[in-house]
Scaffold this active site. Structure first.
Site, PDB file in Angstrom:
ATOM      1  N   LYS A  61     -35.154   2.579 -25.071  1.00 13.00           N
ATOM      2  CA  LYS A  61     -34.118   2.513 -26.115  1.00 13.00           C
ATOM      3  C   LYS A  61     -34.288   1.212 -26.917  1.00 13.00           C
ATOM      4  CE  LYS A  61     -32.452   6.577 -25.455  1.00 13.00           C
ATOM      5  NZ  LYS A  61     -31.761   7.097 -24.315  1.00 13.00           N
TER       6      LYS A  61
HETATM    7  C1  LIG Z   1     -31.117   8.343 -23.562  1.00 10.97           C
HETATM    8  C2  LIG Z   1     -29.952   9.174 -23.923  1.00 10.97           C
HETATM    9  C3  LIG Z   1     -28.846   9.308 -23.087  1.00 10.97           C
HETATM   10  C4  LIG Z   1     -28.835   8.847 -21.669  1.00 10.97           C
HETATM   11  O1  LIG Z   1     -28.984   7.489 -21.526  1.00 10.97           O
HETATM   12  P1  LIG Z   1     -29.108   6.872 -20.037  1.00 10.97           P
HETATM   13  O2  LIG Z   1     -28.876   5.417 -20.256  1.00 10.97           O
HETATM   14  O3  LIG Z   1     -30.515   7.183 -19.596  1.00 10.97           O
HETATM   15  O4  LIG Z   1     -28.096   7.502 -19.191  1.00 10.97           O
HETATM   16  C5  LIG Z   1     -27.727   9.966 -23.554  1.00 10.97           C
HETATM   17  N1  LIG Z   1     -27.709  10.507 -24.782  1.00 10.97           N
HETATM   18  C6  LIG Z   1     -28.768  10.435 -25.617  1.00 10.97           C
HETATM   19  C7  LIG Z   1     -28.676  11.045 -26.985  1.00 10.97           C
HETATM   20  C8  LIG Z   1     -29.940   9.788 -25.206  1.00 10.97           C
HETATM   21  O5  LIG Z   1     -31.000   9.750 -26.011  1.00 10.97           O
END
Ligand SMILES: *Cc1c(COP(=O)(O)O)cnc(C)c1O
Length: 393
Positions: free
Chosen positions: A192
């Site tokens: 991210k």
């Molecule tokens: C990555 C992602 C999540 C989940 O994030 P985590 O931190 O791995 O739980 C939720 N929603 C979207 C749209 C994502 O891309």
């Protein structure tokens, strides 16, 4: 394989994404490991406060993931069996799974053809007397039409919980996503825009967060992490069966360093996006991502759409051709209604959400992260142009 027609190939494979971790992060993690606190402690507190300050949010709660933040928010709002939550099919499954986790029913509403964000008109059509909340996702980092959703929330008395996993930092009409008082969930997963390896943050107003903090840590009635510190007492009371979703200081150490680099990371993301846009602008077989005038895009993803009628190959083959040129890509997302669990449980067909479905068939995400070198970016561009040269109609 059509390897003979490949005229642009890197010597090494370029992964779709890699985290950008520097010596500062390594030093800060080691500092944590040498300290008395390795789990939730002073660094998690500092990360919460610096994150809230950065977003001008009224408060922030550091958690183990964005999934945990969404689950905690739904539970804190008291959403459960008999309730419906409206969300998008164009998302990662975590967004929808958490609605099932609290025993509520996820109701999908199709997306807008330009941004691929949830369509407020479709949301309104999906509202029933059981609807409790709207759970929009700022797809790729482009904010949803918040004014339209807020108007619906006011009229129908609904909560808005934003999935901002892609939207750090993004702005809607000048305001940073997460800066309002409603619950907004961020992800610090490895690839991210900001990473703590695994981690998440919930922003909201302080009263909501005080309850969310209890929900997220075993339902213990007081700041449980303090109970082993000097002055901390042994006594606590469990007021509900909460979760174990706290963020460790090892994760927060990464987050504190990454937050300081975020502006620089975003500058690099925007530069790469400009280079892609310039290179692909005149390609009839490509549809470039849009940015509406009222938003600032966080550019988590560069989601390209193929105009399949201008190509002799499918999206799947396009991805294979790029892989043969040593370029890694991904697809965001396989729409929720196509996954066996949701398809079978709710009786969806591909045509249930036609905009999500037809766009899925022509979507692919190109590498976009601050670790890319100028050479990497030009290799991606050359790879895409080479596939197009070989497979245009
Ligand atoms: C990555 C992602 C999540 C989940 O994030 P985590 O931190 O791995 O739980 C939720 N929603 C979207 C749209 C994502 O891309």
């Amino acid at each position: 394989m059509t390897v003979g027609s490949v005229s642009a190939r890197r010597s090494t494979f370029l992964p779709f994404s890699t985290p950008t971790i520097g010596e500062e992060e390594i030093r800060e993690v080691v500092d944590t490991l040498r300290s008395r606190w390795i789990t939730t402690g002073p660094k998690a507190k500092r990360f919460e406060s610096e994150f809230a300050t950065y977003l001008q949010a009224p408060g922030a709660l550091a958690l183990s993931s964005c999934t945990a933040a969404l689950h905690t928010a739904l539970k804190t709002l008291g959403i459960g069996p008999g309730d419906e939550v409206i969300t998008t099919p164009m998302t990662f499954t975590a967004t929808v799974n958490v609605i099932e986790h609290v025993g509520a029913r996820p109701v999908l509403a199709d997306v807008e053809p330009d941004t691929l964000n949830i369509d407020a008109g479709e949301v309104e059509a999906a509202i029933t007397p059981r609807t409790r909340a709207i759970l929009p996702v700022h797809y790729a980092g482009h904010p949803v039409d918040l004014d339209a959703l807020r108007a619906l929330a006011r009229v129908y008395r609904l909560a808005i919980i934003e999935d901002a996993a892609h939207a750090l930092p993004a702005r809607y009409k000048g305001q940073l996503i997460g800066g309002g008082g409603n619950p907004v969930a961020f992800s610090f997963y490895a690839i991210k825009n900001l990473t703590t390896a695994e981690g998440g943050m919930l922003t909201a107003d302080p009263e909501f967060l005080a309850q969310a903090r209890v929900v997220s840590l075993h339902g213990m009635s007081r700041d449980a992490w303090k109970r082993y510190d000097q002055g901390g007492g042994w006594f606590y009371e469990v007021v509900l069966p909460g979760f174990k979703y706290n963020m460790t200081d090892i994760q927060a150490a990464l987050g504190l360093c990454q937050l300081r680099k975020l502006e620089q990371f975003q500058r690099r993301r925007r530069e790469i996006v400009s280079q892609y846009n310039r290179a692909f602008l005149d390609e009839p077989a490509l549809e470039l991502p849009v940015t509406r005038p009222e938003v600032e895009h966080a550019w988590h993803l560069y989601a390209l759409r193929l105009r399949l009628e201008a190509l002799t190959i499918s999206r799947d083959r396009f991805i294979e051709e790029l892989a043969e040129r040593n370029i890694g890509t991904s697809v965001h997302f396989i729409p929720i209604h196509l996954h066996p669990y949701y398809r079978d449980r709710y009786g969806f067909t591909p045509a249930s959400f036609p905009v999500a479905c037809s766009n899925y068939q022509r979507l692919l995400s190109l590498p976009l992260n601050p670790a890319l070198t100028d050479q990497d970016v030009s290799d991606v561009i050359e790879g895409v142009l080479d596939v197009l040269r070989n497979h245009r109609v």
